[in-house]
Design a protein around this motif. Structure first.
Motif, PDB file in Angstrom:
ATOM      1  N   LEU A 120      29.924  29.250  39.690  1.00  0.00           N
ATOM      2  CA  LEU A 120      29.483  29.305  41.085  1.00  0.00           C
ATOM      3  C   LEU A 120      28.022  28.884  41.208  1.00  0.00           C
ATOM      4  O   LEU A 120      27.638  28.200  42.153  1.00  0.00           O
ATOM      5  N   ALA A 164      45.044  33.973  36.778  1.00  0.00           N
ATOM      6  CA  ALA A 164      45.005  33.740  38.224  1.00  0.00           C
ATOM      7  C   ALA A 164      46.199  32.905  38.690  1.00  0.00           C
ATOM      8  O   ALA A 164      46.535  32.898  39.869  1.00  0.00           O
ATOM      9  N   ASP A 165      46.835  32.194  37.771  1.00  0.00           N
ATOM     10  CA  ASP A 165      48.002  31.382  38.124  1.00  0.00           C
ATOM     11  C   ASP A 165      49.283  32.204  38.189  1.00  0.00           C
ATOM     12  O   ASP A 165      50.338  31.676  38.542  1.00  0.00           O
ATOM     13  N   GLU A 220      31.314  33.009  48.955  1.00  0.00           N
ATOM     14  CA  GLU A 220      32.343  32.728  47.938  1.00  0.00           C
ATOM     15  C   GLU A 220      32.005  33.428  46.622  1.00  0.00           C
ATOM     16  O   GLU A 220      32.896  33.935  45.934  1.00  0.00           O
ATOM     17  N   ARG A 221      30.717  33.472  46.298  1.00  0.00           N
ATOM     18  CA  ARG A 221      30.327  34.170  45.078  1.00  0.00           C
ATOM     19  C   ARG A 221      30.661  35.658  45.203  1.00  0.00           C
ATOM     20  O   ARG A 221      31.188  36.280  44.291  1.00  0.00           O
ATOM     21  N   ARG A 262      32.669  32.798  35.579  1.00  0.00           N
ATOM     22  CA  ARG A 262      32.780  32.602  37.029  1.00  0.00           C
ATOM     23  C   ARG A 262      31.412  32.476  37.678  1.00  0.00           C
ATOM     24  O   ARG A 262      31.196  31.655  38.554  1.00  0.00           O
ATOM     25  N   VAL A 321      34.294  36.496  44.675  1.00  0.00           N
ATOM     26  CA  VAL A 321      34.636  36.519  43.247  1.00  0.00           C
ATOM     27  C   VAL A 321      34.071  37.773  42.589  1.00  0.00           C
ATOM     28  O   VAL A 321      34.738  38.427  41.786  1.00  0.00           O
ATOM     29  N   ASP A 322      32.843  38.146  42.970  1.00  0.00           N
ATOM     30  CA  ASP A 322      32.238  39.378  42.450  1.00  0.00           C
ATOM     31  C   ASP A 322      33.141  40.583  42.680  1.00  0.00           C
ATOM     32  O   ASP A 322      33.199  41.485  41.858  1.00  0.00           O
ATOM     33  N   ALA A 332      38.140  38.696  43.641  1.00  0.00           N
ATOM     34  CA  ALA A 332      39.034  37.624  44.089  1.00  0.00           C
ATOM     35  C   ALA A 332      39.254  36.632  42.947  1.00  0.00           C
ATOM     36  O   ALA A 332      38.375  36.416  42.113  1.00  0.00           O
ATOM     37  N   ASP A 333      40.424  36.029  42.927  1.00  0.00           N
ATOM     38  CA  ASP A 333      40.661  34.926  41.995  1.00  0.00           C
ATOM     39  C   ASP A 333      39.934  33.680  42.474  1.00  0.00           C
ATOM     40  O   ASP A 333      39.780  32.716  41.729  1.00  0.00           O
ATOM     41  N   ARG A 350      39.868  27.320  33.698  1.00  0.00           N
ATOM     42  CA  ARG A 350      39.360  27.934  34.922  1.00  0.00           C
ATOM     43  C   ARG A 350      38.512  29.137  34.580  1.00  0.00           C
ATOM     44  O   ARG A 350      38.939  30.001  33.798  1.00  0.00           O
ATOM     45  N   LEU A 407      28.343  29.448  50.231  1.00  0.00           N
ATOM     46  CA  LEU A 407      28.436  29.595  48.779  1.00  0.00           C
ATOM     47  C   LEU A 407      28.212  31.051  48.373  1.00  0.00           C
ATOM     48  O   LEU A 407      28.867  31.562  47.467  1.00  0.00           O
TER      49      LEU A 407
END
Lengths: 370, 370
Positions: free
Chosen positions: B178, A67-68, A181-182, B174, A185-186, A189-190, B210, A178
């Motif tokens: 979360l 992700a970096d 945001e989960r 992840r 990521v699902d 997304a990084d 991470r 929240l």
């Protein structure tokens, strides 16, 4: 892919040379990532007089987190031998060793203390100001960057779409944030591009509202603002909904007004438009309706490796839009004690011949009653 | 409560006066919050020659978010009239108006560009360096601060405890991260104290890993690191578990070793102990076992309004522990390709007469097989 970074560094090197500095030190993380492909924590990038001397200086061995991003392999990479050392000091040393007499630094990022430490270790090195040269390079995106933003927007639309299918009444702002945001990521997304905002009832329409324990109630406005970070690129979407079967008249009126302002802002996005004119297009509709007082100082801004970057669409902003500049258009009105409306999109400026502004965040902007 | 902030500002004012500055400008957000009770976004705090002149300068009307704290009512509060202005420039103006000839600034926080802007607007104002005076005041906590940390640790223990009762195999890092963050908020945290780290299998034991899409597998080490932010105060807990019925021999050996190092670190936490000796107590156990190579440069650090603050428990750290200093003890070993173990606790240094170090994070440190 690697050539992209070398080309960017080349452009910056040319600008520095024209300004009288043979070397430059980039410290702002998003700028480091833009030029080096990755920004390991604390790393700084030294641009030497010759391309082969460009060096990424890391305070310690970087964790390999996809992700970096991945550092450009054409770049030298150095890990400081002693823990706790400051890479900017090592960079000043290295610049001297490379024969540079002057080093341009990012004075808007570097602290006084670090600047002073560089001066102590290399007293004969003249420290000049690089200003926002890298930020300026970053404004116009290439198609690969726009592709990342497009994917970030798709992820964001998915996450929001799923939320709209679920039961909302009785849940707290914090929980909804929240969950969003989960879901980001699902969907790949990084991470979130910024702290997700969920605002209900009297909180709705407030820019940057931080989710509280307030629960969604019948009759509320619900405004959400979220975005995905995909390979470092960040977008934003904001939508406002009504909870229950029938919006109140004041809700419909306010929504229509903000929608009209947001549409006017979007339609003003043409190459060559002055930043302030885009802002004005959206702002004057809200002002004419008597909501001038509490408006945010901007109605949109650039997005990319940072969620809030140049240009700023604001009354006093100087400059004009170019093609391939991704921006948000995000007017909003908040009535203290009652709530309000925000509608945010991320778009890419495109010439009329290419179909005009490209809307990345495609979730409907109808006033949905959920 | 308000007197607390006035007392803190009084201490800082005395230090500044002793160093020859009648006024001070505090810009680092955690320092602003410590002295003003809140740190609205972008706000800076000017300490005038007299207490009644102390002023919180905000770039715009601050959002009233309880999680941000409440500004001390004994403090003057100013919102800049023009959007986009920099409060440090307004502060330099105000310091001049108050008759200050010299203003101490946080050179480790202030950028060169902002420092220069202050110099331009107030050329006769001598800008001195406040150094880390506020950070030093923040090292020893009062009982109210420790109470916040205690609640933060309780919340953290709860969130972790619930995770341990759920099925872990097959879930991604992840997702687990979360979920932990959601549970922190469920139990009353204002948010996570830092980005929650969940590391499985070969990732386990890596500091600051991470969360990735790797799923928990039978036989894995699973290390987690999380903490709650409660009223601005942040703690950390780290634990390592084994997934499945029976840990492998190497896992038991490595766990016992890190556990012994962590215990040695905890037991070294007495008032008057040198920072480096606490670090050494934990570090030499890992070094003697042949793991000196990849160790982190510190084995613990202070916590409070920031998750990583003074003191640092590291080989070259200067200074000695005082009572009422909360610190982490967090040694770890990571074997590339195999994984590893981290055990982190947050404790408060207390005199032997009071029972020795107070452990805030009380989740068991037995090697649990989940």
């Amino acid at each position: 892919m690697s050539e992209v970074y070398a080309v960017r560094r080349g452009l910056l090197r040319d600008r520095c040379a024209a300004a009288g500095s043979a070397a430059a030190l980039v410290t702002r993380p998003a700028n480091v990532r833009y030029l080096a492909g990755a920004a390991p924590r604390g790393a700084v990038l030294l641009l030497g007089p010759a391309p082969s001397e460009d060096t990424l200086l890391c305070p310690r061995a970087p964790a390999k987190d996809p992700a970096d991003g991945r550092p450009d392999e054409a770049l030298r990479q150095t890990v400081l031998p002693a823990p706790g050392g400051d890479p900017v000091v090592a960079a000043a040393d290295l610049a001297m060793a490379l024969g540079a007499e002057s080093l341009a630094v990012e004075e808007h990022d570097l602290t006084v203390a670090r600047h002073r430490a560089m001066g102590s270790v290399a007293p004969r090195l003249r420290l000049a100001d690089l200003g926002s040269a890298v930020e300026q390079l970053r404004v116009v995106k290439d198609e690969e960057e726009i592709a990342c933003l497009r994917i970030a927007a798709e992820i964001t639309d998915h996450a929001l779409g799923e939320l709209l299918e679920s039961i909302l009444v009785g849940r707290t702002e914090r929980h909804l944030a929240l969950e969003l945001e989960r879901r980001l990521v699902d969907h790949g997304a990084d991470g979130p591009a910024f702290a997700t905002s969920v605002a209900t009832g009297p909180h709705s329409g407030r820019g940057g509202h931080r989710p509280s324990d307030r629960r969604v109630e019948e009759g509320d406005f619900l405004s959400v603002r979220l975005g995905a970070n995909y390979r470092g690129y960040r977008c934003a979407i904001g939508r406002t909904f009504v909870i229950g079967t029938t919006p109140a008249d004041w809700q419909i009126e306010l929504y229509d007004l903000v929608f009209a302002a947001q549409r006017a802002g979007r339609e003003a996005l043409v190459p060559g438009a002055a930043y302030r004119d885009v802002d004005h297009a959206a702002r004057h509709i809200l002002e004419s309706a008597g909501y001038g007082e509490g408006l945010a100082p901007w109605t949109g801004h650039g997005v990319g490796l940072e969620i809030d970057e140049d240009p700023q669409l604001a009354p006093a902003a100087m400059g004009k839009l170019d093609a391939c500049v991704p921006v948000t258009v995000e007017p909003g009105v908040h009535l203290p004690g009652r709530g309000g409306v925000r509608i945010d999109d991320t778009l890419v400026v495109r010439p009329e011949a290419d179909g005009g502004p490209e809307l990345l965040t495609i979730t409907t902007k109808e006033l949905l009653a959920l």
